[in-house]
Design a protein around this motif. Structure first.
Motif: not given
Length: 476
Positions: A41, A44-45, A48, A52, A55-56, A213
């Motif tokens: 994670s 991703g953080i 984005a 993010i 995205s999730y 992301g």
């Protein structure tokens, strides 16, 4: 000309209903929490920013829709082959053969990844045992538990998943208290949710980073479908599938969106510690939790062992189902007196051991090829589930409408929308040209998939030829 659909796959005698309701409940809850949530994670953080979360949320919606489709089919016909068996009936033998073997391949590669990750943590704690030794020990112990009985797998997974669930729940509660300055003894500045917008806005790298992301987080959701395979070895498979399908929304909302919201609220998205230490460790450290790194290492190890345990179970049950349908060696479809498909388990773990060896001997060549060639298989599986559900709904409505206890919403429109979204993600992956990135994964996974399809079609034609020769011979 009327097309006759093949008969439903035969029942699978031999497997025992050794999984209890508490096992399946925890498998359903823990299955959606992969080790990738804790480990991946941070990237991703950093890519984005607070965006993010979108995205999730997008991937979460995708998983909810796919699980709804799979739940519809699995509640009507629980089987250890799950989506492979449904593809077999709905789309043809070639589809069931192809997706079954691709899914098996995906999980045996995961075995190597997780065994190596777990060994790295254990070697850091007890360096007297070399890393390869820990990988061997972990694989042997979990193989032994799977060989004993399905209930021993369920018991291991119950505790592994339980630890993950408790850890994330505690993280959300403690982090939430810290965000509002209510955590006793914490020196974290009470900032509420200001970090979501205070450092370059909610989307500091632009809206395009949301899609990047998505590519980074999509594979951390793989595993939510395991409960539909495990349900076939429970006393009430239909009830287990229905419960798991109906609860997937809150599981993703709480464990993924909830915990990531805590991280990006406690920390500014560009905090170097997110990449250096990992997002969850950085968040715990920021509120003064002592030994945060070691606490998270223990939780990640539990997640790794859970993933290993479930990966071995899943791969072996898929191999068992393929064996029962004559799409794998017949020995794979046989079980011991305890209802354990021993040959399927051993074949899966042998390939896993080989992949572990590749990871140590040729990590940047052979093993990287294995990773890339299995990287997009999760999305292929979800696509096949969509197309299978489009046909299986009509079959179930015609043959046994009373079994439609779980229904896909807005059928068939949402199913087609899901197909479009998955296709878009695959197409967007082709724009990721980094070494080992999305393009490599899609291209190599597609080549592997095409190779398996060719084998499936050739086998099917040879089988028809053999059947035709047998009929001709008997008439003569």
């Amino acid at each position: 000309m009327t097309t006759t659909l093949p008969e439903a796959p035969p029942a699978e005698p031999g497997l025992k209903a050794g999984l209890k309701n508490r096992h399946l409940s925890m498998i359903a809850i823990g299955g959606v929490i992969g080790a990738g949530l804790f480990v991946g994670s941070g990237s991703g953080i950093a890519t984005a920013g607070p965006g993010i979360l979108i995205s999730y949320a997008l991937v979460g919606v995708l998983v909810v829709l796919v699980m709804r489709m799979l739940g519809e089919m699995a509640a009507a016909n629980p089987t250890s082959g799950s989506f492979s068996a449904y593809a077999d009936r709905a789309l043809g033998r070639w589809a069931g053969f192809t997706i079954g073997w691709l899914y098996w391949f995906f999980w045996v590669v995961v075995l190597a990844v997780e065994a190596t990750a777990g060994a790295k943590i254990l070697a850091g704690w007890i360096p007297a045992v070399p890393q390869w030794g820990w990988a061997l020990i972990v694989m042997v112990v979990l193989t032994a538990s799977n060989l004993v009985s399905v209930s021993s797998y369920g018991e291991f997974e119950f505790w592994f998943a339980g630890i993950k669930v408790v850890a994330i729940a505690a993280f959300i509660v403690i982090g939430g208290l810290a965000i509002f300055g209510l955590l006793p003894g914490s020196d974290h500045p009470a900032s509420g949710f200001s970090n979501l917008t205070a450092h370059g806005g909610f989307l500091p790298n632009g809206p395009g980073a949301i899609l990047t992301g998505v590519l980074m987080v999509v594979f951390s959701f793989m595993g939510s479908e395991i409960v539909t395979l495990a349900a076939g070895e429970s006393a009430d498979p239909q009830g287990a599938v229905t419960k798991a399908t109906n609860s997937v929304i809150w599981r993703i909302a709480v464990f993924y969106l909830g915990s990531i919201l805590i991280v990006v609220s406690l920390l500014r998205w560009d905090d170097p510690a997110i990449l250096k230490d990992g997002s969850y460790v950085a968040a715990l450290s920021s509120i003064g939790i002592p030994h945060a790194a070691q606490i998270m290492n223990a939780i990640v190890l539990t997640s790794v062992l859970s993933c290993l345990n479930s990966g071995l179970y899943t791969a072996s049950r898929m191999a068992f189902s393929l064996g029962r349908r004559s799409d794998a060696p017949a020995a794979f479809g046989r079980t011991t007196d305890r209802g354990v498909p021993r040959s399927a388990i051993l074949a899966s773990v042998v390939f896993g051991f080989v992949a572990v060896a590749f990871n140590y001997l040729w990590p940047d060549t052979v093993f990287q090829f294995l990773l890339n060639s299995s990287g997009a298989i999760a999305l292929f599986v979800w696509l096949v589930i969509c197309f299978s559900q489009l046909k299986m709904r009509r079959i179930i409505e015609r043959e046994a409408p009373e079994k439609l206890v779980v229904r896909m919403w807005l059928y068939p429109y949402l199913t087609w929308a899901t197909v479009a979204l998955i296709t878009f993600v695959l197409a967007y992956m082709l724009t990721d040209t980094a070494d080992g990135g999305g393009r490599d994964q899609v291209v190599l996974s597609t080549l592997v998939a095409v190779g398996v399809v060719v084998v499936a079609v050739v086998r099917q034609r040879l089988g028809r030829g053999a059947a035709h020769d047998a009929v001709t011979s008997s008439k003569a």
